[in-house]
Scaffold this active site. Structure first.
Site, short mmCIF file in Angstrom:
data_model
loop_
_atom_site.label_atom_id
_atom_site.label_comp_id
_atom_site.label_asym_id
_atom_site.label_seq_id
_atom_site.Cartn_x
_atom_site.Cartn_y
_atom_site.Cartn_z
N CYS A 78 0.82 -1.21 0.00
CA CYS A 78 0.00 0.00 0.00
C CYS A 78 0.86 1.27 0.00
CB CYS A 78 -0.99 -0.07 1.16
SG CYS A 78 -2.44 0.95 0.88
N HIS A 169 -3.17 -5.48 1.76
CA HIS A 169 -2.50 -5.72 3.04
C HIS A 169 -2.60 -7.18 3.48
CE1 HIS A 169 -2.10 -1.43 4.27
NE2 HIS A 169 -3.18 -1.28 3.52
N GLU A 171 -0.84 -8.57 5.57
CA GLU A 171 -0.56 -8.62 7.02
C GLU A 171 -1.81 -8.41 7.86
OE1 GLU A 171 -0.10 -6.13 5.08
OE2 GLU A 171 -0.41 -4.24 6.14
N1 GLN Z 1 -3.58 6.30 1.07
C1 GLN Z 1 -2.32 6.06 1.71
C2 GLN Z 1 -1.19 6.83 1.03
O1 GLN Z 1 -1.41 7.47 0.08
C3 GLN Z 1 -1.99 4.58 1.72
C4 GLN Z 1 -2.97 3.85 2.59
C5 GLN Z 1 -2.43 2.58 3.18
O2 GLN Z 1 -1.22 2.34 3.24
N2 GLN Z 1 -3.34 1.76 3.67
O3 GLN Z 1 -0.10 6.78 1.45
#
Ligand code: GLN
EC number: 4.3.3.6
Length: 186
Positions: A78, A169, A171
Site C-alpha cells: 500500500c 495488506h 498482514e
Molecule cells: N492512502 C495512503 C497513502 O497514500 C496509503 C494507505 C495505506 O497504506 N493503507 O499513502
C-alpha cells in the site's frame, strides 16, 4: 535470515508478527545503520507522504535506495508500494526503484475500503483474501515488470526482480502465503 520492517508508522507490528509466525527473525528498522543487518525489508502501509518525509529526515532515503538497487529484496504494501514506485500521479516520487506509475487513494476514501479474494498462481494454489484500505493501484507497468494480480481491471500486485509491490495488506489477514512468497525471494 532476518527481515526488517520500516518502523516509522503504519502496519509494522502486523508484518513483524506474520514474519515471526513463519519462524523467521524480524526487526524494526528506524536507522540506516541497521540496513546492513538484514536480508530483506518490508515497507508497510500507512501514509506515504509521512514515511517519505521521515526517510528524508532520517537520511535513510539514499542508503535504502542504493541497497535496493544492489539487490536487497523489498516488499512495499500500500503506502510502501507508493514509496517504491518510479512515478506517482500528482506527486514527486520517493525511492523510484520499480518501473510502475501509481495513483494514490485510487478507490476513494476510508469508507470505500473493501475486501476481495484472488487466485495469484505465483503465490498460492488457493484464492487468498485481499484487504484494500485507501489503496493505490498501478496505472502503468513497465515492460520488465511482472503483473501478479488484477482486481476490478486494475493491477494491484507486481514484481520486478527483488522488488515486490502490493496495493493490499496481506498482514491484515490470517493468510501467510504472501509473506512466504516474499521470503522465497530471498
Ligand atoms: N492512502 C495512503 C497513502 O497514500 C496509503 C494507505 C495505506 O497504506 N493503507 O499513502
Amino acid at each position: 535470515m532476518k527481515i526488517g520492517v520500516l518502523s516509522f508508522q503504519g502496519g509494522v507490528k502486523e508484518h513483524m508478527d506474520h514474519i515471526k509466525s513463519l519462524g523467521t527473525d524480524a526487526v524494526e528498522i528506524k536507522d540506516c545503520r541497521q540496513l546492513d543487518e538484514i536480508d530483506g525489508i518490508i515497507l508497510p502501509g500507512g501514509e506515504s507522504t509521512t514515511m517519505g518525509k521521515l526517510l528524508e529526515i532520517t537520511k535513510m532515503m539514499q542508503p535504502l535506495r542504493e541497497k535496493i538497487l544492489n539487490g536487497l529484496p523489498v516488499w512495499g504494501t500500500c503506502a510502501g508500494m507508493i514509496l517504491l514506485a518510479n512515478s506517482i500521479e500528482d506527486s514527486k516520487s520517493y525511492l523510484s526503484v520499480i518501473d510502475i506509475s501509481v495513483r494514490r487513494n485510487a478507490y476513494g476514501s476510508q469508507i470505500d475500503s473493501f475486501r476481495d479474494y484472488a487466485l495469484i498462481p505465483e503465490v498460492s494454489d488457493f484464492k487468498i483474501p485481499l484487504v484494500f484500505i485507501r489503496a493505490p493501484f498501478i496505472t502503468h507497468l513497465g515492460d520488465n515488470v511482472k503483473r501478479l494480480c488484477t482486481i476490478r481491471e486494475n493491477v494491484v500486485a507486481a514484481r520486478h526482480d527483488n522488488v515486490l509491490v502490493t496495493s493490499f495488506h496481506p498482514e491484515l489477514t490470517e493468510d501467510l502465503k504472501f509473506h512466504e512468497y516474499f521470503l522465497s525471494m530471498i
